[in-house]
Motif scaffolding. Structure first.
Motif, PDB file in Angstrom:
ATOM      1  N   SER A 234       0.814  -1.222   0.000  1.00  0.00           N
ATOM      2  CA  SER A 234       0.000   0.000   0.000  1.00  0.00           C
ATOM      3  C   SER A 234       0.846   1.269   0.000  1.00  0.00           C
ATOM      4  CB  SER A 234      -0.930   0.020   1.216  1.00  0.00           C
ATOM      5  OG  SER A 234      -0.182   0.080   2.424  1.00  0.00           O
ATOM      6  N   LEU A 235       2.152   1.141   0.137  1.00  0.00           N
ATOM      7  CA  LEU A 235       3.011   2.324   0.127  1.00  0.00           C
ATOM      8  C   LEU A 235       3.654   2.559  -1.235  1.00  0.00           C
ATOM      9  CD1 LEU A 235       4.718   2.131   3.640  1.00  0.00           C
ATOM     10  CD2 LEU A 235       2.689   3.382   2.952  1.00  0.00           C
ATOM     11  N   GLU A 236       3.163   1.856  -2.240  1.00  0.00           N
ATOM     12  CA  GLU A 236       3.591   2.167  -3.602  1.00  0.00           C
ATOM     13  C   GLU A 236       3.095   3.568  -3.965  1.00  0.00           C
ATOM     14  OE1 GLU A 236       5.487   0.363  -5.624  1.00  0.00           O
ATOM     15  OE2 GLU A 236       5.707  -1.188  -4.071  1.00  0.00           O
ATOM     16  N   PRO A 237       3.867   4.343  -4.748  1.00  0.00           N
ATOM     17  CA  PRO A 237       3.449   5.712  -5.104  1.00  0.00           C
ATOM     18  C   PRO A 237       2.045   5.782  -5.697  1.00  0.00           C
ATOM     19  CG  PRO A 237       5.715   5.357  -5.734  1.00  0.00           C
ATOM     20  CD  PRO A 237       5.209   4.019  -5.274  1.00  0.00           C
ATOM     21  N   SER A 238       1.676   4.773  -6.488  1.00  0.00           N
ATOM     22  CA  SER A 238       0.357   4.791  -7.131  1.00  0.00           C
ATOM     23  C   SER A 238      -0.788   4.621  -6.144  1.00  0.00           C
ATOM     24  CB  SER A 238       0.276   3.691  -8.194  1.00  0.00           C
ATOM     25  OG  SER A 238       0.440   2.407  -7.593  1.00  0.00           O
ATOM     26  N   LYS A 239      -0.469   4.206  -4.919  1.00  0.00           N
ATOM     27  CA  LYS A 239      -1.504   4.005  -3.905  1.00  0.00           C
ATOM     28  C   LYS A 239      -1.369   5.000  -2.749  1.00  0.00           C
ATOM     29  CE  LYS A 239      -1.986  -0.936  -4.910  1.00  0.00           C
ATOM     30  NZ  LYS A 239      -1.960  -2.307  -4.354  1.00  0.00           N
ATOM     31  N   ALA A 240      -0.605   6.037  -2.955  1.00  0.00           N
ATOM     32  CA  ALA A 240      -0.391   7.019  -1.887  1.00  0.00           C
ATOM     33  C   ALA A 240      -1.699   7.637  -1.417  1.00  0.00           C
ATOM     34  CB  ALA A 240       0.563   8.107  -2.363  1.00  0.00           C
ATOM     35  N   TYR A 241      -2.689   7.707  -2.328  1.00  0.00           N
ATOM     36  CA  TYR A 241      -3.950   8.355  -1.959  1.00  0.00           C
ATOM     37  C   TYR A 241      -4.691   7.590  -0.862  1.00  0.00           C
ATOM     38  CZ  TYR A 241      -6.145   4.868  -5.033  1.00  0.00           C
ATOM     39  OH  TYR A 241      -6.560   3.704  -5.621  1.00  0.00           O
ATOM     40  N   ILE A 242      -4.397   6.287  -0.718  1.00  0.00           N
ATOM     41  CA  ILE A 242      -5.024   5.527   0.374  1.00  0.00           C
ATOM     42  C   ILE A 242      -4.713   6.201   1.703  1.00  0.00           C
ATOM     43  CG2 ILE A 242      -4.969   3.351   1.674  1.00  0.00           C
ATOM     44  CD1 ILE A 242      -4.410   1.895  -0.945  1.00  0.00           C
ATOM     45  N   TRP A 243      -3.459   6.559   1.910  1.00  0.00           N
ATOM     46  CA  TRP A 243      -3.030   7.127   3.177  1.00  0.00           C
ATOM     47  C   TRP A 243      -3.416   8.594   3.303  1.00  0.00           C
ATOM     48  CZ3 TRP A 243      -1.902   3.646   6.618  1.00  0.00           C
ATOM     49  CH2 TRP A 243      -1.535   2.376   6.158  1.00  0.00           C
ATOM     50  N   ARG A 244      -3.463   9.285   2.178  1.00  0.00           N
ATOM     51  CA  ARG A 244      -3.902  10.686   2.246  1.00  0.00           C
ATOM     52  C   ARG A 244      -5.394  10.784   2.557  1.00  0.00           C
ATOM     53  NH1 ARG A 244      -1.284  11.403  -2.854  1.00  0.00           N
ATOM     54  NH2 ARG A 244      -3.222  12.267  -3.706  1.00  0.00           N
ATOM     55  N   SER A 245      -6.152   9.695   2.274  1.00  0.00           N
ATOM     56  CA  SER A 245      -7.593   9.722   2.532  1.00  0.00           C
ATOM     57  C   SER A 245      -7.919   9.803   4.020  1.00  0.00           C
ATOM     58  CB  SER A 245      -8.266   8.483   1.923  1.00  0.00           C
ATOM     59  OG  SER A 245      -8.028   7.326   2.713  1.00  0.00           O
ATOM     60  N   TYR A 246      -6.931   9.528   4.881  1.00  0.00           N
ATOM     61  CA  TYR A 246      -7.173   9.591   6.324  1.00  0.00           C
ATOM     62  C   TYR A 246      -6.971  11.001   6.880  1.00  0.00           C
ATOM     63  CZ  TYR A 246      -6.997   4.543   5.854  1.00  0.00           C
ATOM     64  OH  TYR A 246      -7.251   3.252   5.449  1.00  0.00           O
ATOM     65  N   VAL A 247      -6.512  11.920   6.046  1.00  0.00           N
ATOM     66  CA  VAL A 247      -6.329  13.306   6.466  1.00  0.00           C
ATOM     67  C   VAL A 247      -7.654  14.048   6.351  1.00  0.00           C
ATOM     68  CG1 VAL A 247      -5.172  15.487   5.947  1.00  0.00           C
ATOM     69  CG2 VAL A 247      -3.887  13.334   5.848  1.00  0.00           C
ATOM     70  N   LYS A 248      -8.019  14.725   7.387  1.00  0.00           N
ATOM     71  CA  LYS A 248      -9.266  15.474   7.386  1.00  0.00           C
ATOM     72  C   LYS A 248      -9.225  16.561   6.295  1.00  0.00           C
ATOM     73  CE  LYS A 248     -12.313  17.990  10.573  1.00  0.00           C
ATOM     74  NZ  LYS A 248     -12.454  18.487  11.966  1.00  0.00           N
ATOM     75  N   GLY A 249     -10.260  16.574   5.435  1.00  0.00           N
ATOM     76  CA  GLY A 249     -10.343  17.559   4.356  1.00  0.00           C
ATOM     77  C   GLY A 249      -9.890  17.029   3.010  1.00  0.00           C
ATOM     78  N   ALA A 250      -9.146  15.936   2.997  1.00  0.00           N
ATOM     79  CA  ALA A 250      -8.736  15.318   1.732  1.00  0.00           C
ATOM     80  C   ALA A 250      -9.883  14.447   1.234  1.00  0.00           C
ATOM     81  CB  ALA A 250      -7.468  14.491   1.926  1.00  0.00           C
ATOM     82  N   THR A 251     -10.293  14.616  -0.021  1.00  0.00           N
ATOM     83  CA  THR A 251     -11.434  13.891  -0.571  1.00  0.00           C
ATOM     84  C   THR A 251     -11.105  13.381  -1.967  1.00  0.00           C
ATOM     85  OG1 THR A 251     -12.398  15.841  -1.631  1.00  0.00           O
ATOM     86  CG2 THR A 251     -12.996  15.429   0.685  1.00  0.00           C
ATOM     87  N   PRO A 252     -11.896  12.416  -2.469  1.00  0.00           N
ATOM     88  CA  PRO A 252     -11.680  11.971  -3.851  1.00  0.00           C
ATOM     89  C   PRO A 252     -11.784  13.136  -4.838  1.00  0.00           C
ATOM     90  CG  PRO A 252     -13.143  10.459  -2.700  1.00  0.00           C
ATOM     91  CD  PRO A 252     -12.968  11.642  -1.807  1.00  0.00           C
ATOM     92  N   GLU A 253     -12.687  14.078  -4.571  1.00  0.00           N
ATOM     93  CA  GLU A 253     -12.929  15.190  -5.486  1.00  0.00           C
ATOM     94  C   GLU A 253     -11.733  16.130  -5.584  1.00  0.00           C
ATOM     95  OE1 GLU A 253     -16.374  13.084  -4.540  1.00  0.00           O
ATOM     96  OE2 GLU A 253     -15.048  14.148  -3.100  1.00  0.00           O
ATOM     97  N   ASN A 254     -11.008  16.332  -4.493  1.00  0.00           N
ATOM     98  CA  ASN A 254      -9.837  17.223  -4.563  1.00  0.00           C
ATOM     99  C   ASN A 254      -8.542  16.443  -4.714  1.00  0.00           C
ATOM    100  OD1 ASN A 254      -9.093  16.324  -1.995  1.00  0.00           O
ATOM    101  ND2 ASN A 254      -9.852  18.156  -0.944  1.00  0.00           N
ATOM    102  N   GLY A 255      -8.685  15.177  -5.158  1.00  0.00           N
ATOM    103  CA  GLY A 255      -7.506  14.344  -5.393  1.00  0.00           C
ATOM    104  C   GLY A 255      -6.789  13.951  -4.112  1.00  0.00           C
ATOM    105  N   TYR A 256      -7.547  13.950  -3.013  1.00  0.00           N
ATOM    106  CA  TYR A 256      -6.966  13.660  -1.692  1.00  0.00           C
ATOM    107  C   TYR A 256      -5.767  14.569  -1.438  1.00  0.00           C
ATOM    108  CZ  TYR A 256      -9.803   9.387  -1.808  1.00  0.00           C
ATOM    109  OH  TYR A 256     -10.854   8.507  -1.879  1.00  0.00           O
ATOM    110  N   ASN A 257      -5.962  15.818  -1.708  1.00  0.00           N
ATOM    111  CA  ASN A 257      -4.872  16.779  -1.576  1.00  0.00           C
ATOM    112  C   ASN A 257      -4.528  17.027  -0.108  1.00  0.00           C
ATOM    113  OD1 ASN A 257      -2.997  18.804  -2.402  1.00  0.00           O
ATOM    114  ND2 ASN A 257      -4.513  20.370  -1.843  1.00  0.00           N
ATOM    115  N   VAL A 258      -3.254  16.961   0.202  1.00  0.00           N
ATOM    116  CA  VAL A 258      -2.742  17.260   1.547  1.00  0.00           C
ATOM    117  C   VAL A 258      -1.714  18.370   1.374  1.00  0.00           C
ATOM    118  CG1 VAL A 258      -1.569  16.380   3.590  1.00  0.00           C
ATOM    119  CG2 VAL A 258      -3.121  14.882   2.304  1.00  0.00           C
ATOM    120  N   PRO A 259      -2.095  19.622   1.600  1.00  0.00           N
ATOM    121  CA  PRO A 259      -1.177  20.748   1.357  1.00  0.00           C
ATOM    122  C   PRO A 259       0.088  20.709   2.199  1.00  0.00           C
ATOM    123  CG  PRO A 259      -3.456  21.501   1.583  1.00  0.00           C
ATOM    124  CD  PRO A 259      -3.439  20.076   2.013  1.00  0.00           C
TER     125      PRO A 259
END
Length: 331
Positions: A234-259
């Motif tokens: 799950s720590l492959e670069p292509s799956k990084a969004y899995i872990w960013r999804s646990y950050v409050k405010g990161a969503t599928p719509e904003n690409g799970y963006n973590v500023p």
């Protein structure tokens, strides 16, 4: 009358068998037996003295002393249970010293200790022996729930030698060795802080600073995994969004963006009646993911310092809804 005198004598001697330096020679031990051995409680103390000499490293002398206080002189061959207990679980014998506990690792001073006897002395445990010929005592172990018997037989010189003590050698609760999970991190007494900083280490790793991220994530884990085998890819670069999804405010719509991976929040909760208490050593916390319909369990374990570490997290490695922007896999 003889029995009454014997019982009174056994009760009085309890104060005189508490503490003395361990013998340093067979001759000294023989003199102690001659002076005290008419009392079975004193003989019990001398037996433990001999065992403690053996366990203290002087096995050659210890064997001689044990042979001297036992009725069975061939004990090294006939009492394998005794030999095994001394070699493999020496704490069994330390558990009979007053003040020892599994929590203090049965620590005691062999040159200054006291045995704890329970109940009355049985001067006729077997019907076919005269009163006082064979005596039964019961000793308390701080690692067992019930007292344990020892039997002594009086020889022609009036000395009580240890006749039977197999129950003394039976296992007790093992010492509670302190569990320490990694380096000392005072802030880790707070489970949510641990979960967040563990996730932060993962995000730092995925953002490109692998060395710093790996160090931080492993510092928050009960069992560090420098090869990342337990993350199931799950720590492959292509799956990084899995872990960013646990950050409050990161969503599928904003690409799970973590500023800012150094400054973010997570949403956690406990099931009813599962919140940590002062005595908790294992808890289950739920972490919300914006890419999943249900929160995911994260287990944490507490060590002897009261510090928590992540101990089970496989549910967090499972995929979530992919980002709306398929190119949002990277930071």
């Amino acid at each position: 009358m003889r029995r009454a005198v014997l019982v009174v004598l056994l009760g009085v001697v309890a104060c005189s068998v508490a503490c003395a330096d361990l013998p340093t020679s067979l001759e000294q031990f023989q003199a102690q037996i001659a002076a005290k051995g008419a009392d079975p409680k004193a003989s019990a103390k001398l037996f433990f003295d001999a065992v403690y000499v053996y366990l203290g490293g002087n096995k050659a002398l210890g064997e001689k002393l044990i042979t001297e206080i036992l009725k069975d002189k061939d004990w090294a061959k006939t009492m394998s249970y005794f030999v095994s207990a001394m070699r493999e679980k020496p704490y069994i014998f330390y558990s009979y010293a007053k003040g020892t506990t599994p929590e203090n690792l049965y620590k005691m001073d062999p040159s200054k200790y006291e045995l704890v006897f329970e109940g009355t002395v049985n001067t006729k445990p077997f019907g076919d022996y005269e009163d006082g010929q064979v005596v039964k005592l019961t000793l308390r172990s701080s690692g067992a729930d019930s007292a344990r018997p020892m039997f002594f037989e009086r020889n022609r010189a009036g000395i009580y030698k240890v006749r039977e003590f197999s129950s003394i050698c039976v296992g007790v609760r093992p010492p509670k060795v302190p569990e320490i999970y990694g380096e000392d991190i005072p802030e880790s007494t707070e489970p949510v802080w641990v979960a967040k900083h563990w996730l932060q280490g993962i995000l730092v790793y995925l953002s490109g600073d692998k060395e710093a991220g790996l160090k931080q994530m492993n510092s928050m884990m009960k069992e560090p995994d420098p090869r990342l085998d337990s993350f199931h890819g799950s720590l492959e670069p292509s799956k990084a969004y899995i872990w960013r999804s646990y950050v409050k405010g990161a969503t599928p719509e904003n690409g799970y963006n973590v500023p800012d991976v150094q400054n973010f929040e997570i949403e956690t909760y406990y099931q009813p009646n599962e919140a940590p208490t002062p005595t908790s050593t294992l808890i289950r916390m739920f972490v919300r993911s914006s890419g999943a319909d249900t929160a995911r369990p994260l287990k944490l374990s507490k060590d002897s310092r009261g510090q928590w570490r992540v101990s089970e997290y496989s549910s967090l490695c499972v995929g979530v809804r992919p980002p709306a922007d398929p190119n949002a896999g990277d930071f």
